[in-house]
Design an enzyme around this catalytic site. Structure first.
Site, short mmCIF file in Angstrom:
data_model
loop_
_atom_site.label_atom_id
_atom_site.label_comp_id
_atom_site.label_asym_id
_atom_site.label_seq_id
_atom_site.Cartn_x
_atom_site.Cartn_y
_atom_site.Cartn_z
N ARG A 104 0.76 -1.19 -0.02
CA ARG A 104 -0.14 0.35 -0.22
C ARG A 104 0.65 1.34 -0.45
O ARG A 104 1.83 1.35 1.17
CB ARG A 104 -0.46 -0.42 1.45
N THR A 108 -0.50 7.87 -1.06
CA THR A 108 -2.20 7.41 -2.10
C THR A 108 -3.19 6.43 -1.23
O THR A 108 -3.93 6.68 -1.40
CB THR A 108 -1.55 6.96 -3.21
N ASP A 200 -0.98 -4.06 12.69
CA ASP A 200 -0.43 -4.73 11.53
C ASP A 200 0.00 -5.76 11.21
O ASP A 200 1.01 -6.08 12.64
CB ASP A 200 1.02 -3.33 11.12
N ASP A 203 3.55 -6.99 10.36
CA ASP A 203 4.43 -6.52 10.91
C ASP A 203 4.37 -7.38 12.67
O ASP A 203 5.20 -8.00 13.08
CB ASP A 203 4.36 -5.02 11.67
N1 URA Z 1 -3.72 -3.66 7.50
C1 URA Z 1 -3.20 -4.55 9.08
O1 URA Z 1 -2.31 -4.96 9.04
N2 URA Z 1 -4.43 -3.71 10.33
C2 URA Z 1 -4.74 -3.40 9.68
O2 URA Z 1 -4.93 -2.61 10.60
C3 URA Z 1 -5.02 -2.24 8.67
C4 URA Z 1 -3.79 -3.30 7.17
#
Ligand code: URA
Length: 209
Positions: A104, A108, A200, A203
Site C-alpha cells: 500500500r 496515496t 499491522d 509486522d
Molecule cells: N493492515 C493491517 O495489517 N492492519 C490494519 O489495521 C489495516 C491494514
C-alpha cells in the site's frame, strides 16, 4: 450480491482475542493465525461438492463420499497473507499456492503490484484469496482483479478481521466473490487501520516492528 459469512465459532473468537492483545508476541501470533485459518478453512470448505465413489474396505466393497468439482488454489496476498497459508494447507494439502505481492503506497494508500505467480490452470480452480486484514478493500480488490485478468472465475476472499468499509468496497467491485471473516470490526481510522483491529498484521507476524 456476494455473501459475507462471519465465522464466529467460540474457538475462533477466543484466539482472535489473543491476537488482538498487543502483548502477544510474534511466535504466539503466528501460531494463532495459523490455528484460526485452519478453523476458518473448515467452514469455508463446508459447501465443497461431493461425489460417491466406490472403494473397498477390509470387509467389503462400498460406496463412499469424496470431494469432487473444481480443484482448489490458495492465493495469499503478500506479505501478511502468508501467515494464513499453512493452516489452510493442513486441511487441503493438495491445493496449489499462488502469490500476489501488493503493497500500500503510504501516500496515496493505493495498492501497487510487485509480484504475481499463479498456478497455470487458474481458470479451472476455485481460488481462496487470503489476507488477514480487510481494511480499505483496495488491496483485496486489486488482487482479485489481477486473478480475474489472468482467467480466474471462481474466487473466495478469506480475512480474519474486516472493516465495514472494506466489505462494502469489495462487494461493490466484485459482487461474485463471497467474503469469509472471523470478525467485522467497528471502523477504519484516519491511517486506514482497522479499529479495534490488531495493528499491522504483517509486522506482528514477522516481528518487523
Ligand atoms: N493492515 C493491517 O495489517 N492492519 C490494519 O489495521 C489495516 C491494514
Amino acid at each position: 450480491m456476494s455473501k459475507v459469512v462471519v465465522i464466529d465459532h467460540p474457538l475462533i473468537q477466543h484466539k482472535l482475542t489473543l491476537i488482538r492483545d498487543k502483548n502477544t508476541g510474534s511466535k504466539a501470533f503466528r501460531d494463532l493465525v495459523k490455528e484460526i485459518s485452519m478453523l476458518m478453512g473448515y467452514e469455508i470448505t463446508r459447501e465443497l461438492p461431493l461425489e460417491e465413489i466406490e472403494i473397498e474396505t477390509p470387509v467389503c466393497k462400498t460406496k463412499s463420499m469424496a470431494i469432487a468439482g473444481k480443484k482448489l488454489g490458495i492465493v495469499p496476498i503478500l506479505r501478511a497473507g502468508l501467515g494464513m497459508v499453512d493452516g489452510i494447507l493442513q486441511l487441503i494439502p493438495a491445493a496449489k499456492v499462488g502469490h500476489v505481492g501488493l503493497y500500500r503506497d503510504p501516500e496515496t494508500l493505493m495498492p501497487v503490484e510487485y509480484y504475481c505467480k499463479l498456478p497455470s490452470d487458474v481458470e479451472e480452480r476455485e481460488l481462496i484469496v487470503l489476507d488477514p486484514m480487510l481494511a480499505t478493500g483496495g488491496s483485496a480488490n486489486a488482487a482479485i482483479q489481477f486473478l480475474k485478468d489472468r482467467g480466474a472465475n471462481c474466487i473466495k476472499l478469506v480475512c480474519l478481521i474486516a472493516s465495514p468499509e472494506g466489505i462494502e468496497v469489495v462487494q461493490k467491485e466484485h459482487p461474485d466473490v463471497d467474503i469469509y471473516v472471523a470478525s467485522v470490526d467497528e471502523k477504519l481510522n484516519d491511517h486506514a487501520y482497522i479499529v479495534p483491529g490488531l495493528g499491522d498484521a504483517g509486522d506482528r507476524l514477522f516481528g518487523t516492528k
